[in-house]
Design an enzyme around this catalytic site. Structure first.
Site: not given
Ligand code: FAD
Ligand code: NAG
Ligand code: NAG
Length: 280
Positions: A82, A99-100, A254
């Site tokens: 990320h 954020y990915t 996740c």
């Protein structure tokens, strides 16, 4: 005569060598330029990327497309890692969150983020205010996860809410590589049907790769007609929809912290060792 001949030969030899060095250097410069200039992320300093397209996906979810510096640039983010995005909250204070992207380095010239904006969320505020033409500060890559094809036989994935994005990226990388036979079994939990992110894409994976990818949705508040799971993700759901504990499988988690904690406990009770688990 002999002298002249050998002198000529020598000159030709030198010319060939010089040309070879020239071509070699040019090729090296070409290669290094093409690998270096194309990767855009820097782990030490924030880089700015221009928002070129914003698409609303629901009342609080939007897809943000950012341009890379040149049309042939790639972001340079290893699969499943990320990046830190920096912005300002409603009070004007700096905020930084992970954020990915939903894109991969095979997507050239741009990257995309799918963002859920929470009413009270600090970074959510920044994204809510972002307009096309604005710039986002990004630093990375971050994260310990490194995907290598063939390292495991199968992944079990347990995602909650926006925790889907790293899973999505890993699944996409696997499925788009026809010589990668790794299997993916995803459990994806949310509160309501409308909270499910990337549903169209996930369903299309399941449709296109029925032998390699499976998805099981779980909702706290399901609609009237619902064939998925109901409530929170249980140990039984994991048993029914994920690969059994084995040294050649890995379980990825996740989600929000309380969910991650509950899932870690379920996995332990089912006999998954800590080596068989990874939390993004
Ligand atoms: C590896 C990784 C990748 C991620 N990728 C993405 C991504 O691609 N897209 C994306 O939108 N987010 C992603 N996230 C989550 C993101 O980092 C932020 O946590 C999220 O955007 C909320 O930040 P915020 O500052 O707006 O909210 P905060 O100010 O931290 O929280 C404000 C309010 O929102 C609520 N809230 C915050 N997060 C959640 C949550 N996950 N579920 C339910 N309620 C919550 C809190 O309860 C609180 O009431 C990722 C997280 C990680 C660890
Ligand atoms: C695709 O998968 C094969 C086999 O697992 C691997 O060797 C190769 O590196 C992968 N290709 C890419 C682009 O990741
Ligand atoms: C964004 C969102 O709705 N997240 C929720 C999805 O469902 C899981 C499991 O019920 C919750 O833990 C998330 O908060």
């Amino acid at each position: 005569m002999d002298n002249l001949q050998s002198h000529k030969k020598e000159m030709v030899g030198i010319a060939v060598a010089v040309a070879a060095i020239g071509v070699g250097t040019a090729y090296y410069l070409y290669l290094s330029k093409n690998t270096k200039s194309k990767r855009c992320l820097d782990p030490e300093t924030f880089k700015e990327f221009k928002l070129v397209e914003r698409t609303e996906l629901s009342h609080n979810v939007a897809k943000f497309r950012f341009a890379l510096p040149t049309p042939d640039s790639v972001l340079g983010l290893p699969i499943g890692q990320h990046m830190s995005c920096r912005g300002k909250d409603a009070k004007g204070e700096d905020v930084m969150k992970a954020y990915t992207p939903t894109t991969l380095d095979s997507d050239v010239g741009y990257f995309e983020l799918v963002i859920k904006m929470y009413p009270q969320g600090r970074m959510s505020h920044h994204f809510r205010e972002m307009r096309e033409g604005d710039y986002l500060s990004v630093k990375g890559p971050k994260g310990r996860f490194k995907y290598q094809p063939g390292k495991v036989r199968a992944f079990g994935m347990i995602a909650g809410g926006t925790g889907i994005t790293p899973m999505f990226q890993v699944a996409r990388a696997i499925l788009e590589n026809s010589s990668d036979k790794t299997k993916v079994h995803l459990i994806y939990a949310n509160v309501t049907y409308d909270d499910i992110l990337l549903k169209e894409e996930l369903d299309s994976f399941a449709h296109k790769f029925p032998d390699q990818f499976s998805i099981y949705y779980v909702l706290n508040e399901p609609p009237k007609e619902w064939s998925g799971g109901v409530g929170f993700v249980s140990a039984k759901m994991i048993q029914d929809h994920c690969p059994e504990p084995a040294s050649d499988i890995q379980m990825l988690r996740c989600g929000p912290p309380p969910m991650n904690k509950a899932m870690a406990a379920h996995l332990e009770s089912l006999g998954y060792t800590s080596q068989m688990q990874f939390q993004f």
